[in-house]
Design a protein around this motif. Sequence first.
Motif, short mmCIF file in Angstrom:
data_model
loop_
_atom_site.label_atom_id
_atom_site.label_comp_id
_atom_site.label_asym_id
_atom_site.label_seq_id
_atom_site.Cartn_x
_atom_site.Cartn_y
_atom_site.Cartn_z
N TYR A 14 10.96 -0.16 2.30
CA TYR A 14 9.58 0.14 1.86
C TYR A 14 9.34 1.65 1.86
O TYR A 14 8.82 2.19 0.88
CB TYR A 14 8.60 -0.56 2.79
CG TYR A 14 7.21 0.04 2.80
CD1 TYR A 14 6.39 -0.04 1.68
CD2 TYR A 14 6.73 0.69 3.93
CE1 TYR A 14 5.11 0.52 1.69
CE2 TYR A 14 5.46 1.25 3.96
CZ TYR A 14 4.65 1.16 2.84
OH TYR A 14 3.40 1.71 2.86
N ILE A 15 9.73 2.32 2.93
CA ILE A 15 9.51 3.77 3.03
C ILE A 15 10.25 4.50 1.91
O ILE A 15 9.72 5.43 1.30
CB ILE A 15 9.97 4.28 4.41
CG1 ILE A 15 9.04 3.73 5.50
CG2 ILE A 15 9.98 5.80 4.45
CD1 ILE A 15 9.53 3.98 6.92
N SER A 16 11.45 4.05 1.61
CA SER A 16 12.25 4.71 0.57
C SER A 16 11.65 4.51 -0.82
O SER A 16 11.95 5.27 -1.74
CB SER A 16 13.69 4.18 0.60
OG SER A 16 13.75 2.83 0.15
N SER A 17 10.82 3.47 -0.98
CA SER A 17 10.23 3.19 -2.30
C SER A 17 8.97 4.01 -2.57
O SER A 17 8.47 4.03 -3.69
CB SER A 17 9.89 1.70 -2.40
OG SER A 17 8.79 1.37 -1.56
N LEU A 18 8.46 4.67 -1.55
CA LEU A 18 7.21 5.43 -1.71
C LEU A 18 7.45 6.70 -2.52
O LEU A 18 8.51 7.33 -2.41
CB LEU A 18 6.65 5.77 -0.34
CG LEU A 18 6.21 4.58 0.53
CD1 LEU A 18 5.86 5.05 1.94
CD2 LEU A 18 5.03 3.86 -0.10
N PRO A 19 6.47 7.09 -3.31
CA PRO A 19 6.63 8.29 -4.16
C PRO A 19 6.39 9.58 -3.37
O PRO A 19 5.45 10.34 -3.64
CB PRO A 19 5.55 8.07 -5.24
CG PRO A 19 4.48 7.30 -4.54
CD PRO A 19 5.20 6.39 -3.57
N PHE A 22 0.81 -1.21 0.00
CA PHE A 22 0.00 0.00 0.00
C PHE A 22 0.85 1.27 0.00
O PHE A 22 2.00 1.26 0.43
CB PHE A 22 -0.90 0.03 1.24
CG PHE A 22 -1.90 -1.09 1.29
CD1 PHE A 22 -3.10 -1.00 0.61
CD2 PHE A 22 -1.63 -2.24 2.02
CE1 PHE A 22 -4.03 -2.04 0.66
CE2 PHE A 22 -2.55 -3.28 2.08
CZ PHE A 22 -3.75 -3.18 1.40
N GLU A 23 0.24 2.36 -0.48
CA GLU A 23 0.82 3.68 -0.34
C GLU A 23 0.05 4.41 0.75
O GLU A 23 -1.12 4.76 0.56
CB GLU A 23 0.73 4.46 -1.66
CG GLU A 23 1.65 3.93 -2.75
CD GLU A 23 1.62 4.80 -3.99
OE1 GLU A 23 1.04 5.92 -3.91
OE2 GLU A 23 2.13 4.37 -5.04
N PRO A 24 0.66 4.64 1.90
CA PRO A 24 -0.07 5.26 3.01
C PRO A 24 -0.26 6.76 2.80
O PRO A 24 0.44 7.39 2.01
CB PRO A 24 0.86 5.00 4.20
CG PRO A 24 2.22 4.97 3.59
CD PRO A 24 2.05 4.34 2.23
N GLY A 25 -1.22 7.31 3.56
CA GLY A 25 -1.39 8.75 3.56
C GLY A 25 -0.32 9.41 4.42
O GLY A 25 0.51 8.73 5.04
N GLU A 26 -0.34 10.73 4.47
CA GLU A 26 0.70 11.47 5.19
C GLU A 26 0.74 11.12 6.67
O GLU A 26 1.80 10.86 7.23
CB GLU A 26 0.46 12.97 5.00
CG GLU A 26 1.56 13.85 5.55
CD GLU A 26 1.32 15.32 5.26
OE1 GLU A 26 1.83 16.17 6.02
OE2 GLU A 26 0.61 15.62 4.27
N GLU A 27 -0.42 11.10 7.31
CA GLU A 27 -0.49 10.77 8.74
C GLU A 27 -0.08 9.32 8.98
O GLU A 27 0.61 9.01 9.97
CB GLU A 27 -1.91 11.01 9.28
CG GLU A 27 -2.30 12.47 9.40
CD GLU A 27 -1.46 13.20 10.44
OE1 GLU A 27 -1.08 12.56 11.45
OE2 GLU A 27 -1.15 14.38 10.25
#
Length: 296
Positions: A233-238, A204-209
Amino acid sequence: MEVFQIQRQFRELGIVEGKPKNVQYLQDLMLRTQAAFIGDNYNKIEIFYTQIPPYRASLQKLRSKKWYIKARGIREIYQMDQEQYIKEILKERNNKNIFVRREAQIAMVVFLGWESLRFLPYLKWEMTLWQQIQIVEKLWDLYPQPDLKRLRKSYTSEKKYANELIMRIIRKFGLREEIDYIIRFLDDPNFDTRESAVYCISSFEPGEEQLRAIKSKLFNIPNTEQQRQLVKYISSLPVDVDLTFYSELLHRGNDVIKLSAAEVLWNKGYVKEVQDFYYRQYSYQPTPEFSLFNDV
């Protein structure tokens, strides 16, 4: 074809109670071929199956005291959609034999769908990873429309296997609106539960919060490999690079996490920041008494 005609045809073919091998051969044949039929032909196969002598053959297996016969009977019942035996099967969901209760739990999903989740808090034995995957796949194949109301009712369960199963369901069905449930278990004390959470959140791509919550929980994870997976995982998020977060990893993490954070920053173009950090960390600062420039 009428029922009496089916029974007569079976007798002519030697499918009689006195020849159990013939009976089992026909059952196996029907189980292997029923998936190829649809509509009226599928319904006919089900009718044929109920008339195999001895009548209710699978139910007799279900009532056997031998675990391997009982488990086979349950499998035959759900594979041939013999839903009328669901009450008998429910009694076996906590059977002490893992194979019997595994088949019973799969049958519950086949016959009850999302409603079967209400039994999760009442299961007395751990549910293996293989079993969790089987249940998720059965839900996906037979009940592709999520029932969020029934799913959310299961969130109150405190059983670890139930938490892991629910997270896998959320992942399989792509329920982005439910990922707070997964985030909740990222720093769980139980290793397998954390492992499931890290695996499932990666879809999943999480929201900001939600991303802030994930970053916060990373520092509470006691396992370095799971921390490393979460950093990846965090580093792969756009999203934009959070220099504050990675700087904190560099200063608070162990050597593996420091290296992971440095690698992320380097690959994203923050070469100077990485060089400065390692220069400050590992440059040699001689003490006055050993300085080569002390007065002689």
